[in-house]
Write an enzyme that holds these catalytic residues in place. Sequence first.
Site, PDB file in Angstrom:
ATOM      1  N   ASP A 180       0.867  -1.179   0.000  1.00 28.35           N
ATOM      2  CA  ASP A 180       0.000   0.000   0.000  1.00 28.35           C
ATOM      3  C   ASP A 180       0.900   1.224   0.000  1.00 28.35           C
ATOM      4  OD1 ASP A 180      -3.066   0.793   1.055  1.00 28.35           O
ATOM      5  OD2 ASP A 180      -1.497   2.215   1.655  1.00 28.35           O
ATOM      6  N   ILE A 181       0.664   2.105  -0.966  1.00 32.32           N
ATOM      7  CA  ILE A 181       1.519   3.300  -1.076  1.00 32.32           C
ATOM      8  C   ILE A 181       1.341   4.177   0.169  1.00 32.32           C
ATOM      9  CG2 ILE A 181       2.012   5.371  -2.454  1.00 32.32           C
ATOM     10  CD1 ILE A 181       0.951   3.883  -4.892  1.00 32.32           C
TER      11      ILE A 181
ATOM     12  N   GLU B  79      -4.909   2.383  -3.731  1.00 30.73           N
ATOM     13  CA  GLU B  79      -3.450   2.307  -3.904  1.00 30.73           C
ATOM     14  C   GLU B  79      -2.896   1.044  -3.268  1.00 30.73           C
ATOM     15  OE1 GLU B  79      -4.971   3.522  -1.482  1.00 30.73           O
ATOM     16  OE2 GLU B  79      -3.744   4.327   0.119  1.00 30.73           O
TER      17      GLU B  79
HETATM   18  N1  LIG Z   1      -5.033   9.160  -8.304  1.00 32.74           N
HETATM   19  C1  LIG Z   1      -5.681   8.154  -7.748  1.00 32.74           C
HETATM   20  N2  LIG Z   1      -5.900   8.158  -6.448  1.00 32.74           N
HETATM   21  C2  LIG Z   1      -6.540   7.124  -5.885  1.00 32.74           C
HETATM   22  C3  LIG Z   1      -6.997   6.050  -6.651  1.00 32.74           C
HETATM   23  N3  LIG Z   1      -7.596   5.188  -5.807  1.00 32.74           N
HETATM   24  C4  LIG Z   1      -7.526   5.708  -4.565  1.00 32.74           C
HETATM   25  N4  LIG Z   1      -6.883   6.888  -4.598  1.00 32.74           N
HETATM   26  C5  LIG Z   1      -6.568   7.811  -3.519  1.00 32.74           C
HETATM   27  O1  LIG Z   1      -5.659   7.219  -2.634  1.00 32.74           O
HETATM   28  C6  LIG Z   1      -5.730   7.925  -1.412  1.00 32.74           C
HETATM   29  C7  LIG Z   1      -5.643   6.937  -0.269  1.00 32.74           C
HETATM   30  O2  LIG Z   1      -5.559   7.687   0.876  1.00 32.74           O
HETATM   31  P1  LIG Z   1      -5.525   7.018   2.303  1.00 32.74           P
HETATM   32  O3  LIG Z   1      -6.400   5.822   2.336  1.00 32.74           O
HETATM   33  O4  LIG Z   1      -5.796   8.109   3.292  1.00 32.74           O
HETATM   34  O5  LIG Z   1      -4.069   6.507   2.466  1.00 32.74           O
HETATM   35  P2  LIG Z   1      -2.669   7.212   2.326  1.00 32.74           P
HETATM   36  O6  LIG Z   1      -2.813   8.672   2.101  1.00 32.74           O
HETATM   37  O7  LIG Z   1      -1.915   6.470   1.304  1.00 32.74           O
HETATM   38  O8  LIG Z   1      -2.056   6.992   3.737  1.00 32.74           O
HETATM   39  P3  LIG Z   1      -1.416   5.682   4.288  1.00 32.74           P
HETATM   40  O9  LIG Z   1      -1.932   4.517   3.515  1.00 32.74           O
HETATM   41  O10 LIG Z   1      -1.857   5.637   5.699  1.00 32.74           O
HETATM   42  O11 LIG Z   1       0.053   5.837   4.139  1.00 32.74           O
HETATM   43  C8  LIG Z   1      -7.068   8.687  -1.440  1.00 32.74           C
HETATM   44  O12 LIG Z   1      -6.775  10.061  -1.606  1.00 32.74           O
HETATM   45  C9  LIG Z   1      -7.739   8.164  -2.700  1.00 32.74           C
HETATM   46  O13 LIG Z   1      -8.525   9.159  -3.334  1.00 32.74           O
HETATM   47  C10 LIG Z   1      -6.768   6.082  -8.056  1.00 32.74           C
HETATM   48  O14 LIG Z   1      -7.130   5.188  -8.824  1.00 32.74           O
HETATM   49  N5  LIG Z   1      -6.119   7.147  -8.573  1.00 32.74           N
END
Ligand SMILES: Nc1nc2c(ncn2[C@@H]2O[C@H](COP(=O)(O)OP(=O)(O)OP(=O)(O)O)[C@@H](O)[C@H]2O)c(=O)[nH]1
Length: 394
Positions: free
Chosen positions: A271-272, A314
């Site tokens: 997970d990013i 992500e």
């Molecule tokens: N650009 C883009 N963003 C995505 C996609 N799917 C999910 N996201 C974004 O990924 C982000 C995930 O945020 P969080 O779940 O808060 O996690 P995080 O910011 O990576 O924080 P941690 O996982 O705790 O490190 C959200 O802003 C979603 O909108 C996608 O297909 N494209």
Amino acid sequence: MPTSDAHAAGARYAIARLLGEFADPNTEERYRKSVQHRIARHLRHVIGVWGALWLAFSLSDLHYYGAGAQYFLMLGCRVAFVGLLGGCAMWIKQKPALATDGRLITAVTILGFTQVFAVYFISADDEIRWLAALTIVLIMGVFVLVPNRTMLAVGAALYGAVGTMICVALNISETSALRMAVLALMLFMPGMAGGMAAYRFDVVRRSEFAALEQAEQEIERRRELELELRRQARTDPLTGASNRRDYEALFAQERRRAIRYGRPLSICVLDIDRFKYVNDTYGHGAGDAALVALADICRVAMRDADILGRIGGEEFVLILPETTVDDAVAFAERLRLSLAAANIQAGAHNFRLTATFGVTTLTEEDKDIADLILRADLALYAGKDGGRDQVRSN
Ligand SMILES: Nc1nc2c(ncn2[C@@H]2O[C@H](COP(=O)(O)OP(=O)(O)OP(=O)(O)O)[C@@H](O)[C@H]2O)c(=O)[nH]1
């Protein structure tokens, strides 16, 4: 078929009116290639028959000229010509394209007519009438001899007809305009009829070829479309990773194999880190580009048998057949370092990414991938709590 495609196909398969051949040289070449072996075989048979008849006519020479020097000279010419025909047949066998090209056999046919013309100059009126009748048969034969190229055949037939008219006019003692007109009719009729039949035959055969090729192209197009639709149904459109349905099915296969042969099977979820920050800072497009880059980095690192799936957002999963938990952890560590070192480019933005990894391995209690993902996620959450950018296993 869209209109522009229909136009392109129309131009590709258009038949030139005068020649009765495809106007597009590439299409004509493909057509000739497709029929060359059949036409070459047929032409060799026809050449064989022509040679046999050419020799057989030495009987009529004997009848008209007697067994003198003149007869033996003509016999020699006939044998030499039949030798030439044999050489042509052998050449065509080696190079069948010569048959569909038509120029070689047209030249030989013209040579055959010329040989007959020479005989007019040593013949009396009786033999000249007989020779003119023979030429009519030869003119009809031209259309069998020069298949596929109507205009070449028409050229050879015209040469035969005009040459015969001239030879008759020069050598016959008694003639009249009416007689010459009748002769012209008799000579040009078979040429015209043969030319029209050959033209129609050539055009029909080419139209059939065009229809067949277009049908084959349509089948191929549909096959590719079907493959593409199947691929789209299995993959995530953004990253090309397997979607849930696909990676679940692939995992089920790998699980069966691993259990049957007692082989290890592990998974790694990643997970990013702080992906929301990437989206908020550089925009959603940059976030998408980062996801694509991550999938590419995974594909470079993984083996052919490994499977990359997108769980959602992500978060990704890597299914690692023939991999123990220790090896999976080592793999995840390498991947973590590659990702951290990569420079992600999205439009004008350059940034770096890290991810947190959770690794687990198959146990006998695990029925499907959801059981493993659950466990790997626990490890991953522990990694997030522990400061991110790390590999944990469970
Ligand atoms: N650009 C883009 N963003 C995505 C996609 N799917 C999910 N996201 C974004 O990924 C982000 C995930 O945020 P969080 O779940 O808060 O996690 P995080 O910011 O990576 O924080 P941690 O996982 O705790 O490190 C959200 O802003 C979603 O909108 C996608 O297909 N494209």
